[in-house]
Design a protein around this motif. Structure first.
Motif, PDB file in Angstrom:
ATOM      1  N   GLY A   1      -5.132  -0.973  -4.410  1.00 54.85           N
ATOM      2  CA  GLY A   1      -5.789  -1.594  -3.273  1.00 54.85           C
ATOM      3  C   GLY A   1      -4.840  -2.344  -2.362  1.00 54.85           C
ATOM      4  N   THR A   2      -5.278  -2.518  -1.135  1.00 59.23           N
ATOM      5  CA  THR A   2      -4.473  -3.241  -0.154  1.00 59.23           C
ATOM      6  C   THR A   2      -5.282  -4.337   0.525  1.00 59.23           C
ATOM      7  N   TRP A   3      -6.425  -4.668  -0.025  1.00 61.76           N
ATOM      8  CA  TRP A   3      -7.262  -5.711   0.549  1.00 61.76           C
ATOM      9  C   TRP A   3      -6.475  -7.014   0.619  1.00 61.76           C
ATOM     10  N   GLY A   4      -6.468  -7.636   1.767  1.00 61.49           N
ATOM     11  CA  GLY A   4      -5.787  -8.913   1.927  1.00 61.49           C
ATOM     12  C   GLY A   4      -4.312  -8.797   2.276  1.00 61.49           C
TER      13      GLY A   4
ATOM     14  N   LYS B   1       7.643  -8.572   2.812  1.00 61.83           N
ATOM     15  CA  LYS B   1       8.609  -7.887   1.942  1.00 61.83           C
ATOM     16  C   LYS B   1       8.049  -7.683   0.540  1.00 61.83           C
ATOM     17  N   GLU B   2       7.393  -8.697  -0.005  1.00 59.82           N
ATOM     18  CA  GLU B   2       6.830  -8.593  -1.349  1.00 59.82           C
ATOM     19  C   GLU B   2       5.686  -7.575  -1.395  1.00 59.82           C
ATOM     20  N   GLU B   3       4.871  -7.546  -0.349  1.00 62.17           N
ATOM     21  CA  GLU B   3       3.756  -6.591  -0.316  1.00 62.17           C
ATOM     22  C   GLU B   3       4.267  -5.157  -0.226  1.00 62.17           C
ATOM     23  N   ILE B   4       5.262  -4.935   0.608  1.00 57.72           N
ATOM     24  CA  ILE B   4       5.846  -3.596   0.716  1.00 57.72           C
ATOM     25  C   ILE B   4       6.478  -3.194  -0.607  1.00 57.72           C
ATOM     26  N   ALA B   5       7.157  -4.120  -1.252  1.00 54.54           N
ATOM     27  CA  ALA B   5       7.772  -3.826  -2.550  1.00 54.54           C
ATOM     28  C   ALA B   5       6.711  -3.457  -3.589  1.00 54.54           C
ATOM     29  N   ALA B   6       5.570  -4.149  -3.560  1.00 58.11           N
ATOM     30  CA  ALA B   6       4.498  -3.854  -4.507  1.00 58.11           C
ATOM     31  C   ALA B   6       3.931  -2.454  -4.265  1.00 58.11           C
ATOM     32  N   LEU B   7       3.731  -2.087  -3.006  1.00 55.27           N
ATOM     33  CA  LEU B   7       3.242  -0.744  -2.686  1.00 55.27           C
ATOM     34  C   LEU B   7       4.239   0.326  -3.113  1.00 55.27           C
ATOM     35  N   ARG B   8       5.505   0.093  -2.844  1.00 57.37           N
ATOM     36  CA  ARG B   8       6.532   1.066  -3.235  1.00 57.37           C
ATOM     37  C   ARG B   8       6.599   1.233  -4.750  1.00 57.37           C
TER      38      ARG B   8
END
Length: 48
Positions: A23-26, A35-42
């Motif tokens: 999920g990407t909610w929020g 940067k942390e969100e992109i790292a989590a998605l990757r």
């Protein structure tokens, strides 16, 4: 990391997808976390 088998579900279209999703909610609500969100998605994508 060794790949693991996830449960799947068959859609009415006939396609099969994993029951578990990422999920990407929020996300993108705080530019300081970009940067942390992109790292989590990757990490999720790279982990399969």
């Amino acid at each position: 990391m060794a790949p693991t088998s996830l449960p799947t579900v068959r859609l009415p279209s006939g396609d099969t997808i994993a029951v578990l999703g990422q999920g990407t909610w929020g996300m993108a609500e705080d530019a300081r976390r970009r940067k942390e969100e992109i790292a989590a998605l990757r990490l999720g994508l790279n982990s399969g």
